[in-house]
Design a protein around this motif. Structure first.
Motif, PDB file in Angstrom:
ATOM      1  N   PRO A  10      28.821  37.197  54.879  1.00 30.67           N
ATOM      2  CA  PRO A  10      28.246  37.583  53.582  1.00 30.67           C
ATOM      3  C   PRO A  10      28.890  38.821  52.955  1.00 30.67           C
ATOM      4  CG  PRO A  10      26.528  37.284  55.257  1.00 30.67           C
ATOM      5  CD  PRO A  10      27.832  37.189  55.964  1.00 30.67           C
ATOM      6  N   THR A  11      29.720  39.548  53.705  1.00 33.85           N
ATOM      7  CA  THR A  11      30.380  40.710  53.095  1.00 33.85           C
ATOM      8  C   THR A  11      31.705  40.334  52.426  1.00 33.85           C
ATOM      9  OG1 THR A  11      31.538  41.336  55.126  1.00 33.85           O
ATOM     10  CG2 THR A  11      29.352  42.298  54.765  1.00 33.85           C
ATOM     11  N   ARG A  12      32.148  39.111  52.641  1.00 36.66           N
ATOM     12  CA  ARG A  12      33.393  38.669  51.984  1.00 36.66           C
ATOM     13  C   ARG A  12      33.066  38.149  50.588  1.00 36.66           C
ATOM     14  NH1 ARG A  12      38.200  38.581  54.579  1.00 36.66           N
ATOM     15  NH2 ARG A  12      38.030  38.728  56.841  1.00 36.66           N
ATOM     16  N   VAL A  13      33.134  39.028  49.625  1.00 38.17           N
ATOM     17  CA  VAL A  13      32.693  38.645  48.280  1.00 38.17           C
ATOM     18  C   VAL A  13      33.736  38.936  47.206  1.00 38.17           C
ATOM     19  CG1 VAL A  13      30.225  38.843  48.749  1.00 38.17           C
ATOM     20  CG2 VAL A  13      31.514  40.869  48.015  1.00 38.17           C
ATOM     21  N   GLU A  14      34.942  39.324  47.615  1.00 41.90           N
ATOM     22  CA  GLU A  14      35.937  39.645  46.593  1.00 41.90           C
ATOM     23  C   GLU A  14      36.906  38.490  46.358  1.00 41.90           C
ATOM     24  OE1 GLU A  14      36.160  44.493  46.713  1.00 41.90           O
ATOM     25  OE2 GLU A  14      37.893  43.365  47.436  1.00 41.90           O
ATOM     26  N   ILE A  15      37.196  38.262  45.077  1.00 42.99           N
ATOM     27  CA  ILE A  15      38.261  37.316  44.722  1.00 42.99           C
ATOM     28  C   ILE A  15      39.394  38.151  44.142  1.00 42.99           C
ATOM     29  CG2 ILE A  15      38.895  35.200  43.517  1.00 42.99           C
ATOM     30  CD1 ILE A  15      35.961  34.566  43.158  1.00 42.99           C
ATOM     31  N   VAL A  16      40.566  38.009  44.735  1.00 39.49           N
ATOM     32  CA  VAL A  16      41.717  38.795  44.318  1.00 39.49           C
ATOM     33  C   VAL A  16      42.573  37.965  43.368  1.00 39.49           C
ATOM     34  CG1 VAL A  16      43.903  39.791  45.140  1.00 39.49           C
ATOM     35  CG2 VAL A  16      41.780  40.185  46.428  1.00 39.49           C
ATOM     36  N   VAL A  17      42.950  38.571  42.245  1.00 37.80           N
ATOM     37  CA  VAL A  17      43.810  37.887  41.270  1.00 37.80           C
ATOM     38  C   VAL A  17      44.598  38.964  40.535  1.00 37.80           C
ATOM     39  CG1 VAL A  17      42.046  37.863  39.416  1.00 37.80           C
ATOM     40  CG2 VAL A  17      43.825  36.110  39.431  1.00 37.80           C
ATOM     41  N   ASP A  18      45.788  38.608  40.051  1.00 36.69           N
ATOM     42  CA  ASP A  18      46.579  39.642  39.366  1.00 36.69           C
ATOM     43  C   ASP A  18      46.292  39.641  37.872  1.00 36.69           C
ATOM     44  OD1 ASP A  18      48.389  37.129  39.702  1.00 36.69           O
ATOM     45  OD2 ASP A  18      49.327  38.225  38.061  1.00 36.69           O
ATOM     46  N   ARG A  19      46.454  40.810  37.270  1.00 35.29           N
ATOM     47  CA  ARG A  19      46.138  40.974  35.853  1.00 35.29           C
ATOM     48  C   ARG A  19      47.043  40.166  34.936  1.00 35.29           C
ATOM     49  NH1 ARG A  19      42.168  44.647  35.074  1.00 35.29           N
ATOM     50  NH2 ARG A  19      42.048  46.269  36.659  1.00 35.29           N
ATOM     51  N   ASP A  20      48.189  39.721  35.461  1.00 31.17           N
ATOM     52  CA  ASP A  20      49.088  38.931  34.623  1.00 31.17           C
ATOM     53  C   ASP A  20      49.067  37.448  35.000  1.00 31.17           C
ATOM     54  OD1 ASP A  20      50.840  38.816  32.432  1.00 31.17           O
ATOM     55  OD2 ASP A  20      52.581  38.693  33.754  1.00 31.17           O
ATOM     56  N   ASN A  21      48.076  37.044  35.769  1.00 32.64           N
ATOM     57  CA  ASN A  21      47.978  35.606  36.053  1.00 32.64           C
ATOM     58  C   ASN A  21      47.605  34.889  34.751  1.00 32.64           C
ATOM     59  OD1 ASN A  21      47.912  33.112  37.410  1.00 32.64           O
ATOM     60  ND2 ASN A  21      47.008  34.044  39.223  1.00 32.64           N
ATOM     61  N   PHE A  22      47.803  33.592  34.716  1.00 33.71           N
ATOM     62  CA  PHE A  22      47.512  32.792  33.525  1.00 33.71           C
ATOM     63  C   PHE A  22      46.038  32.994  33.126  1.00 33.71           C
ATOM     64  CE2 PHE A  22      46.707  28.814  31.244  1.00 33.71           C
ATOM     65  CZ  PHE A  22      47.856  28.719  30.460  1.00 33.71           C
ATOM     66  N   PRO A  23      45.758  33.056  31.811  1.00 31.31           N
ATOM     67  CA  PRO A  23      44.392  33.360  31.382  1.00 31.31           C
ATOM     68  C   PRO A  23      43.324  32.486  32.035  1.00 31.31           C
ATOM     69  CG  PRO A  23      45.853  32.920  29.487  1.00 31.31           C
ATOM     70  CD  PRO A  23      46.706  32.971  30.710  1.00 31.31           C
ATOM     71  N   THR A  24      43.564  31.193  32.145  1.00 38.47           N
ATOM     72  CA  THR A  24      42.499  30.336  32.689  1.00 38.47           C
ATOM     73  C   THR A  24      42.140  30.774  34.109  1.00 38.47           C
ATOM     74  OG1 THR A  24      41.740  28.079  32.215  1.00 38.47           O
ATOM     75  CG2 THR A  24      43.464  28.262  33.856  1.00 38.47           C
ATOM     76  N   ASP A  25      43.130  31.155  34.887  1.00 35.86           N
ATOM     77  CA  ASP A  25      42.892  31.589  36.265  1.00 35.86           C
ATOM     78  C   ASP A  25      42.029  32.856  36.280  1.00 35.86           C
ATOM     79  OD1 ASP A  25      45.556  30.199  35.918  1.00 35.86           O
ATOM     80  OD2 ASP A  25      45.446  30.120  38.098  1.00 35.86           O
ATOM     81  N   ARG A  26      42.371  33.802  35.385  1.00 37.45           N
ATOM     82  CA  ARG A  26      41.615  35.068  35.338  1.00 37.45           C
ATOM     83  C   ARG A  26      40.186  34.838  34.856  1.00 37.45           C
ATOM     84  NH1 ARG A  26      43.670  37.783  31.353  1.00 37.45           N
ATOM     85  NH2 ARG A  26      45.472  36.538  30.789  1.00 37.45           N
ATOM     86  N   TYR A  27      40.041  34.012  33.834  1.00 34.02           N
ATOM     87  CA  TYR A  27      38.700  33.772  33.285  1.00 34.02           C
ATOM     88  C   TYR A  27      37.815  33.058  34.307  1.00 34.02           C
ATOM     89  CZ  TYR A  27      41.241  34.465  28.830  1.00 34.02           C
ATOM     90  OH  TYR A  27      42.035  34.937  27.821  1.00 34.02           O
ATOM     91  N   LEU A  28      38.398  32.090  35.010  1.00 31.09           N
ATOM     92  CA  LEU A  28      37.621  31.353  36.015  1.00 31.09           C
ATOM     93  C   LEU A  28      37.150  32.271  37.132  1.00 31.09           C
ATOM     94  CD1 LEU A  28      39.869  28.181  36.444  1.00 31.09           C
ATOM     95  CD2 LEU A  28      37.516  28.177  35.608  1.00 31.09           C
ATOM     96  N   VAL A  29      38.080  33.102  37.617  1.00 30.22           N
ATOM     97  CA  VAL A  29      37.743  33.999  38.718  1.00 30.22           C
ATOM     98  C   VAL A  29      36.611  34.933  38.295  1.00 30.22           C
ATOM     99  CG1 VAL A  29      38.640  35.996  39.991  1.00 30.22           C
ATOM    100  CG2 VAL A  29      39.949  33.853  39.922  1.00 30.22           C
ATOM    101  N   ASP A  30      36.702  35.455  37.082  1.00 32.97           N
ATOM    102  CA  ASP A  30      35.658  36.331  36.565  1.00 32.97           C
ATOM    103  C   ASP A  30      34.313  35.587  36.520  1.00 32.97           C
ATOM    104  OD1 ASP A  30      34.608  38.632  35.078  1.00 32.97           O
ATOM    105  OD2 ASP A  30      34.583  37.231  33.387  1.00 32.97           O
ATOM    106  N   GLY A  31      34.346  34.357  36.032  1.00 37.92           N
ATOM    107  CA  GLY A  31      33.109  33.577  35.917  1.00 37.92           C
ATOM    108  C   GLY A  31      32.523  33.213  37.274  1.00 37.92           C
ATOM    109  N   ILE A  32      33.384  32.811  38.205  1.00 40.57           N
ATOM    110  CA  ILE A  32      32.900  32.415  39.537  1.00 40.57           C
ATOM    111  C   ILE A  32      32.308  33.630  40.263  1.00 40.57           C
ATOM    112  CG2 ILE A  32      33.621  31.599  41.833  1.00 40.57           C
ATOM    113  CD1 ILE A  32      35.740  29.830  40.289  1.00 40.57           C
ATOM    114  N   ALA A  33      32.982  34.768  40.128  1.00 38.59           N
ATOM    115  CA  ALA A  33      32.468  35.979  40.788  1.00 38.59           C
ATOM    116  C   ALA A  33      31.068  36.289  40.276  1.00 38.59           C
ATOM    117  CB  ALA A  33      33.409  37.160  40.554  1.00 38.59           C
ATOM    118  N   ARG A  34      30.881  36.183  38.963  1.00 32.73           N
ATOM    119  CA  ARG A  34      29.560  36.488  38.404  1.00 32.73           C
ATOM    120  C   ARG A  34      28.518  35.477  38.815  1.00 32.73           C
ATOM    121  NH1 ARG A  34      29.949  37.942  32.440  1.00 32.73           N
ATOM    122  NH2 ARG A  34      32.162  37.440  32.526  1.00 32.73           N
TER     123      ARG A  34
END
Ligand SMILES: *Cc1c(COP(=O)(O)O)cnc(C)c1O
Length: 416
Positions: free
Chosen positions: A124-148
């Motif tokens: 339960p302490t593994r809660v981070e999703i790592v992604v780079d700031r220059d990844n394709f927008p869809t990848d960044r938006y999805l990661v943000d949404g899934i984390a939330r």
């Protein structure tokens, strides 16, 4: 004013075309006979001529002739047979681990979320999703949404826009709280080619699962999903695999994870016995469980012709041509565009470069508009980037030179 039409560059382009073992492949694409310069095969590949016939035959014979019987006769299996073909010819995956399904965005969502949930359930302490700031927008938006949505956090990697994620930059952010790492093998902006085996090892040593986005690599650079120990991968088929606008994406799930991942869009096509139409969802074994609804069969037709071409010539020959196209494009840029203030915003060392390069100048947005009007078709990416995609099967050296000379002319006109 016309650009310098340096005979040296013209002679070099002819010699390179002459010596190119893949030169005859270009004729197999619709439009190769026209004077259009196409620098966007990394975004929407040209149609193979064979696909024109395949689509027509499908409409009249299979769809028109077999009607709904087509599902039993072949269509139900198509996501898996083509998936295995992608695995074998383009991404180094043994059969039974690749399926063609929804859009890239939807497949990324399903698998990143499934991986996140599986990791968090184990610890339960593994809660981070790592992604780079220059990844394709869809990848960044999805990661943000899934984390939330799932009670996680995003851990961002800062990257140089002319390069991409390195071993050092990944090592500095992964750790005991990392659940999933999402990376692109070839960066959509700079064309940076990541060291996928090394980055996979770093993420897995930290206990994370890795999702590789192969959109800009499948069909242009070698991928060895099994040998490099990938956990998950997703990629486009309408880029270097020439599947046509909106053709469905593929997903790879390593055999060892297939029975433990539960994807969130539990539809009838992912169940163990599709036509039992039972009272509740029971996920199928193997890759079927990652499907949700009725597979987009028409969208899976054209990609088969490019997969056959890749099988015919081999991905190593394609990569060799790709490297020589980008080397040549950089040499032409240095000779004709650098004096106008253009810089190369892509790695200069071919080892770190995929199939496209980005040329930077503040006037590039306006230059792109001029070029499109003249049938020279690159694309534009902020900030100031003219993206030159060089699809190895369908692009010649002469076409590359002609296009870059047009860039110089358009830039001169813009600056005049
Ligand atoms: C093109 C591309 C996508 C596109 O996703 P769609 O769902 O097909 O729109 C996603 N990721 C990367 C890295 C891409 O280059």
């Amino acid at each position: 004013m016309k650009t310098d039409s340096s005979p040296d560059l013209g002679a070099a382009a002819s010699a390179l075309d002459e010596a190119d073992p893949l030169r005859s492949m270009r004729d197999r694409f619709v439009g190769s006979e026209s004077s259009i310069v196409y620098f966007d095969g990394n975004s929407l590949g040209r149609p193979p001529r064979a696909s024109v016939e395949r689509l027509a035959r499908f409409a009249t014979e299979e769809w028109g002739g077999r009607l709904i019987r087509g599902w039993d006769e072949s269509w139900m299996q198509l996501p898996f047979t083509i998936g295995d073909e992608i695995g074998r010819t383009a991404i180094g995956a043994a059969a039974g681990q690749t399926v063609v399904g929804d859009s890239t965005t939807v497949l990324l969502y399903k698998l990143i979320r499934a991986a996140f949930d599986a990791q968090k359930a184990l610890d339960p302490t593994r809660v981070e999703i790592v992604v780079d700031r220059d990844n394709f927008p869809t990848d960044r938006y999805l990661v943000d949404g899934i984390a939330r949505e799932r009670g996680g956090r995003v851990r961002w990697i800062d990257v140089d826009l002319s390069a991409g994620v390195t071993a050092e930059s990944l090592s500095s952010v992964v750790g005991p709280e990392t659940a999933v790492v999402v990376l692109s093998q070839v960066a959509y902006r700079s064309g940076h080619l990541a060291d996928a085996p090394e980055l996979t090892r770093i993420a897995q040593d930290a206990g994370a699962l890795v999702m590789w986005d192969l959109c800009h690599s499948a069909g242009s650079v070698p991928v060895e999903a099994d040998d490099w120990g990938f956990d998950l991968a997703v990629g486009c088929t309408y880029k270097y695999l020439n599947g046509g606008p909106g053709s469905p994406a593929f997903a790879y799930v390593a055999k060892r994870h297939q029975e433990t991942l539960a994807q969130p869009i539990q539809g009838w096509m992912g169940t163990a016995d599709v036509f039992a139409m039972g009272p509740e969802y029971r996920p199928a074994e193997g890759m079927r469980r990652f499907l949700s609804g009725t597979p987009p069969i028409v969208g899976m037709l054209a990609m088969q012709d490019t997969l056959a071409m890749i099988d015919e010539v081999g991905i190593d020959a394609i990569r060799e041509k790709s490297v020589s196209l980008t080397e040549f494009a950089i040499a032409v840029t240095d000779a004709t565009l650098a004096p106008l203030g253009v810089t190369v915003a892509s790695p200069r060392d071919a080892v770190f470069r995929g199939g496209h390069i980005t040329l930077s100048h503040p006037a590039m947005r306006a230059v792109t508009a001029r070029l499109w009007a003249e049938d020279v078709i690159p694309d534009y990416r902020d900030p100031h980037g003219l993206r030159i995609g060089l699809s190895p099967l369908s692009t010649s050296f002469a076409e590359t030179l002609a296009g870059l000379r047009s860039v110089a002319d358009a830039l001169r006109a813009e600056l005049a």
